[in-house]
Design a protein around this motif. Sequence first.
Motif, PDB file in Angstrom:
ATOM      1  N   ASN A   7       0.820  -1.208   0.000  1.00 56.09           N
ATOM      2  CA  ASN A   7       0.000   0.000   0.000  1.00 56.09           C
ATOM      3  C   ASN A   7       0.856   1.260   0.000  1.00 56.09           C
ATOM      4  OD1 ASN A   7      -3.107  -0.304   0.231  1.00 56.09           O
ATOM      5  ND2 ASN A   7      -2.237  -2.018   1.344  1.00 56.09           N
ATOM      6  N   SER A   8       1.985   1.222   0.690  1.00 60.33           N
ATOM      7  CA  SER A   8       2.908   2.362   0.663  1.00 60.33           C
ATOM      8  C   SER A   8       3.444   2.561  -0.747  1.00 60.33           C
ATOM      9  CB  SER A   8       4.064   2.144   1.642  1.00 60.33           C
ATOM     10  OG  SER A   8       3.591   2.108   2.955  1.00 60.33           O
ATOM     11  N   PHE A   9       3.818   1.478  -1.392  1.00 59.78           N
ATOM     12  CA  PHE A   9       4.305   1.529  -2.773  1.00 59.78           C
ATOM     13  C   PHE A   9       3.232   2.118  -3.691  1.00 59.78           C
ATOM     14  CE2 PHE A   9       4.596  -0.554  -6.953  1.00 59.78           C
ATOM     15  CZ  PHE A   9       5.873  -0.170  -7.345  1.00 59.78           C
ATOM     16  N   ASP A  10       2.002   1.624  -3.581  1.00 55.41           N
ATOM     17  CA  ASP A  10       0.903   2.118  -4.411  1.00 55.41           C
ATOM     18  C   ASP A  10       0.621   3.592  -4.135  1.00 55.41           C
ATOM     19  OD1 ASP A  10       0.613  -0.365  -5.585  1.00 55.41           O
ATOM     20  OD2 ASP A  10      -1.108  -0.951  -4.353  1.00 55.41           O
ATOM     21  N   TYR A  11       0.744   3.994  -2.888  1.00 58.57           N
ATOM     22  CA  TYR A  11       0.475   5.383  -2.505  1.00 58.57           C
ATOM     23  C   TYR A  11       1.551   6.322  -3.043  1.00 58.57           C
ATOM     24  CZ  TYR A  11      -1.045   9.245   0.486  1.00 58.57           C
ATOM     25  OH  TYR A  11      -1.496  10.446   0.943  1.00 58.57           O
ATOM     26  N   VAL A  12       2.791   5.914  -2.936  1.00 58.84           N
ATOM     27  CA  VAL A  12       3.895   6.756  -3.413  1.00 58.84           C
ATOM     28  C   VAL A  12       3.923   6.815  -4.939  1.00 58.84           C
ATOM     29  CG1 VAL A  12       6.414   6.955  -3.532  1.00 58.84           C
ATOM     30  CG2 VAL A  12       5.305   6.448  -1.351  1.00 58.84           C
ATOM     31  N   ASP A  80      -8.458   3.681   2.516  1.00 59.77           N
ATOM     32  CA  ASP A  80      -7.986   4.919   3.117  1.00 59.77           C
ATOM     33  C   ASP A  80      -6.567   4.683   3.619  1.00 59.77           C
ATOM     34  OD1 ASP A  80      -7.574   7.275   4.457  1.00 59.77           O
ATOM     35  OD2 ASP A  80      -9.327   7.090   5.752  1.00 59.77           O
ATOM     36  N   PHE A  81      -5.642   5.500   3.193  1.00 56.05           N
ATOM     37  CA  PHE A  81      -4.245   5.306   3.564  1.00 56.05           C
ATOM     38  C   PHE A  81      -3.999   5.587   5.045  1.00 56.05           C
ATOM     39  CE2 PHE A  81       0.317   6.188   3.725  1.00 56.05           C
ATOM     40  CZ  PHE A  81       0.784   5.056   3.094  1.00 56.05           C
ATOM     41  N   LYS A  82      -4.967   6.191   5.719  1.00 54.81           N
ATOM     42  CA  LYS A  82      -4.808   6.514   7.139  1.00 54.81           C
ATOM     43  C   LYS A  82      -4.481   5.268   7.957  1.00 54.81           C
ATOM     44  CE  LYS A  82      -7.171   8.811  10.947  1.00 54.81           C
ATOM     45  NZ  LYS A  82      -8.396   9.485  11.364  1.00 54.81           N
ATOM     46  N   TYR A  85      -0.934   4.316   7.290  1.00 50.22           N
ATOM     47  CA  TYR A  85      -0.070   5.299   7.933  1.00 50.22           C
ATOM     48  C   TYR A  85       0.211   4.902   9.390  1.00 50.22           C
ATOM     49  CZ  TYR A  85       1.493   9.680  10.012  1.00 50.22           C
ATOM     50  OH  TYR A  85       2.206  10.628  10.698  1.00 50.22           O
ATOM     51  N   HIS A  86      -0.820   4.476  10.087  1.00 52.74           N
ATOM     52  CA  HIS A  86      -0.642   4.083  11.486  1.00 52.74           C
ATOM     53  C   HIS A  86       0.162   2.789  11.603  1.00 52.74           C
ATOM     54  CE1 HIS A  86      -2.871   7.337  13.228  1.00 52.74           C
ATOM     55  NE2 HIS A  86      -3.831   7.143  12.344  1.00 52.74           N
ATOM     56  N   LYS A 112       4.264  11.893   2.221  1.00 51.37           N
ATOM     57  CA  LYS A 112       3.213  12.229   1.248  1.00 51.37           C
ATOM     58  C   LYS A 112       1.862  12.325   1.957  1.00 51.37           C
ATOM     59  CE  LYS A 112       1.152  10.882  -3.134  1.00 51.37           C
ATOM     60  NZ  LYS A 112       1.200   9.975  -4.272  1.00 51.37           N
ATOM     61  N   TYR A 113       1.600  11.377   2.846  1.00 52.51           N
ATOM     62  CA  TYR A 113       0.321  11.395   3.577  1.00 52.51           C
ATOM     63  C   TYR A 113       0.248  12.618   4.477  1.00 52.51           C
ATOM     64  CZ  TYR A 113      -3.530  10.160   6.580  1.00 52.51           C
ATOM     65  OH  TYR A 113      -4.720  10.184   7.278  1.00 52.51           O
ATOM     66  N   GLU A 114       1.299  12.896   5.217  1.00 55.13           N
ATOM     67  CA  GLU A 114       1.308  14.043   6.132  1.00 55.13           C
ATOM     68  C   GLU A 114       1.107  15.357   5.379  1.00 55.13           C
ATOM     69  OE1 GLU A 114       5.018  13.342   8.116  1.00 55.13           O
ATOM     70  OE2 GLU A 114       4.124  11.885   9.510  1.00 55.13           O
ATOM     71  N   ALA A 115       1.641  15.444   4.182  1.00 56.37           N
ATOM     72  CA  ALA A 115       1.468  16.660   3.380  1.00 56.37           C
ATOM     73  C   ALA A 115       0.042  16.798   2.849  1.00 56.37           C
ATOM     74  CB  ALA A 115       2.450  16.648   2.202  1.00 56.37           C
ATOM     75  N   SER A 116      -0.698  15.675   2.792  1.00 55.71           N
ATOM     76  CA  SER A 116      -2.050  15.718   2.229  1.00 55.71           C
ATOM     77  C   SER A 116      -3.131  15.984   3.275  1.00 55.71           C
ATOM     78  CB  SER A 116      -2.368  14.411   1.509  1.00 55.71           C
ATOM     79  OG  SER A 116      -2.575  13.360   2.440  1.00 55.71           O
ATOM     80  N   VAL A 117      -2.784  15.875   4.561  1.00 56.14           N
ATOM     81  CA  VAL A 117      -3.816  16.080   5.591  1.00 56.14           C
ATOM     82  C   VAL A 117      -3.709  17.438   6.230  1.00 56.14           C
ATOM     83  CG1 VAL A 117      -4.328  13.719   6.182  1.00 56.14           C
ATOM     84  CG2 VAL A 117      -2.422  14.830   7.301  1.00 56.14           C
TER      85      VAL A 117
END
Length: 117
Positions: A7-12, A80-82, A85-86, A112-117
């Motif tokens: 999921n990290s790979f897909d998200y990045v 949801d990537f949240k 993230y945890h 990337k996630y932190e920049a989006s929230v």
Amino acid sequence: MMIMIQNSFDYVYDSSNKTKNPRRLELLAQALKDGNDVLETANIDILPKKQKILFSHPKFTRGLFTIYYGLPISQMVQGDFKEVYHLIDTFMHYSLEKQPVLKALLNQAKEKYEASV
């Protein structure tokens, strides 16, 4: 572990053409091997055992994901990537100094996630 890393790979790398860049799939395969190594070092069983064997061989892993990302079902996965993230945040408590590929991928996904929230 596999879910978090994939999921990290897909998200990045959110493009739909992940297989067009072989270096990216090599990164995914190495990150999965690194994840196995972290769990083994921590004496945590990896189940199912076949997953441990598969992800210990990046060449086979890359081939598997080349096929997976070529299938239409790979584009249907949503979430949801949240949650991931945890998982990453918890997993980062392990020392990842010997797994630079995994550490870099997880850090990229977190940033990337932190920049989006």
